[in-house]
Enzyme design. Sequence first.
Site, PDB file in Angstrom:
ATOM      1  N   PRO A   7       0.851  -1.192   0.000  1.00 62.29           N
ATOM      2  CG  PRO A   7       0.192  -0.839   2.235  1.00 62.29           C
ATOM      3  CD  PRO A   7       1.004  -1.769   1.345  1.00 62.29           C
ATOM      4  CD  GLN A  56      -2.204  -0.215   5.503  1.00 70.59           C
ATOM      5  OE1 GLN A  56      -2.071   0.961   5.165  1.00 70.59           O
ATOM      6  NE2 GLN A  56      -1.219  -1.101   5.463  1.00 70.59           N
ATOM      7  CB  CYS A 110       1.684   5.806   7.527  1.00 75.03           C
ATOM      8  SG  CYS A 110       1.638   7.406   6.672  1.00 75.03           S
ATOM      9  CE  LYS A 155       4.815  -1.651   4.616  1.00 79.12           C
ATOM     10  NZ  LYS A 155       4.699  -0.848   3.391  1.00 79.12           N
ATOM     11  CG  ASN A 189       7.927  -2.806   2.441  1.00 81.53           C
ATOM     12  OD1 ASN A 189       7.570  -1.801   3.044  1.00 81.53           O
ATOM     13  ND2 ASN A 189       7.950  -2.857   1.127  1.00 81.53           N
ATOM     14  N   GLY A 190      11.056  -2.840   1.816  1.00 78.88           N
ATOM     15  CA  GLY A 190      11.945  -1.695   1.842  1.00 78.88           C
ATOM     16  C   GLY A 190      13.193  -1.857   0.994  1.00 78.88           C
ATOM     17  CD  GLU A 191      16.260   1.797  -0.688  1.00 85.75           C
ATOM     18  OE1 GLU A 191      16.814   2.366  -1.638  1.00 85.75           O
ATOM     19  OE2 GLU A 191      15.276   2.282  -0.069  1.00 85.75           O
ATOM     20  N   GLY A 207       7.179  -2.181  -3.130  1.00 84.16           N
ATOM     21  CA  GLY A 207       6.491  -0.902  -3.156  1.00 84.16           C
ATOM     22  C   GLY A 207       6.962  -0.043  -4.307  1.00 84.16           C
ATOM     23  NE  ARG A 208      10.464   4.169  -2.099  1.00 82.85           N
ATOM     24  CZ  ARG A 208      11.661   4.638  -1.745  1.00 82.85           C
ATOM     25  NH1 ARG A 208      12.072   5.807  -2.201  1.00 82.85           N
ATOM     26  NH2 ARG A 208      12.452   3.925  -0.951  1.00 82.85           N
TER      27      ARG A 208
END
Length: 330
Positions: free
Chosen positions: A7, A68, A98, A139, A199-201, A223-224
């Site tokens: 998300p 979510q 967030c 999350k 999650n992340g990078e 994600g990104r």
Amino acid sequence: MRLLLAPMEGLLDFPLRDILTRVGGYDHAVTEFARVSGTVLPRRYFHRISPELVSAGRTAAGTPVRVQLLGSEPARMADSAAVLVALGPAGVDLNFGCPAPTVNRHRGGAVLLDEPELLYRIAAAVRAVVPRGMPFSAKMRLGVRDTRRALECAQALVEGGVDELVVHARTKAEGYRPPAHWEWVGRIADVVPVPVAANGEIWCEADWRRCCAVSGTDDVMLGRGAVADPFLARRIRQAIPDEVATDPTWREQEWDELRPLLAHFWQLVRMRVAARHAPGRLKQWLGLLRRNYLPAQRLFDEIRLLRLPQEVDLVLVRHRIFPTPKALAA
């Protein structure tokens, strides 16, 4: 191995979720957060952020979509979750990740990671209304300013009834700055008896491999990286190495496949977003796509200063996103 679509508030909403799951490779997706504050959220709100609810909680490609919730009041969260559950989502997710200041100032998202006991009460209240057969996940980040309470927070959520965790491997204070501390995902997985995803990078197949090796988990949320590279999940599943995927010929083939998806995305945005905001949504996606696709850079440069959707339409025709002007009315 599971690959999950993240998300991302203000970016990965229904139109982009529809596009990325059409490309394929995802086990499930999660919506942008539904903010629970002073009142119980109505049915129409959930239908707005997750139009997939009208199709058994799945995208057009059949990918399950979890909705979510974000908030700090256990009773209100539970009441809103009860409304949501009645609509039949593919799952319910809680947001403790967030880092946005506007959200955190109103006691939402990652700022609650200083209060593990509150995380437990929120999870327990929502668990009481989510049926056992429905996936219930959360999350979280590693903490607000540091990681001292990361394990405690994860344990509190699981003790409250969450049966899956996604860990964005940075603190709130770190925002989206690299690196992501994937080793902490493994530490959390060691102390909770539920699946934990990292999650992340993760921007490429090599990042995914390193993340899995460092974290010790094969479950990853993109994600990104997924927005910048719509074929990333599919290539991971097909075990296509980065040296092949970055070859110009391969990228050209992917761009040819992406072209009609861009057209579909633009049409969805035009239907759902006010005309004055529509060009911004396309610029936002192209801004990430240009990391990997040279034609996206050229397209971005041409529409960067445009404000009217009709002006953007003409550029898309010139770039063969739409085959002819008549296609714009289709």
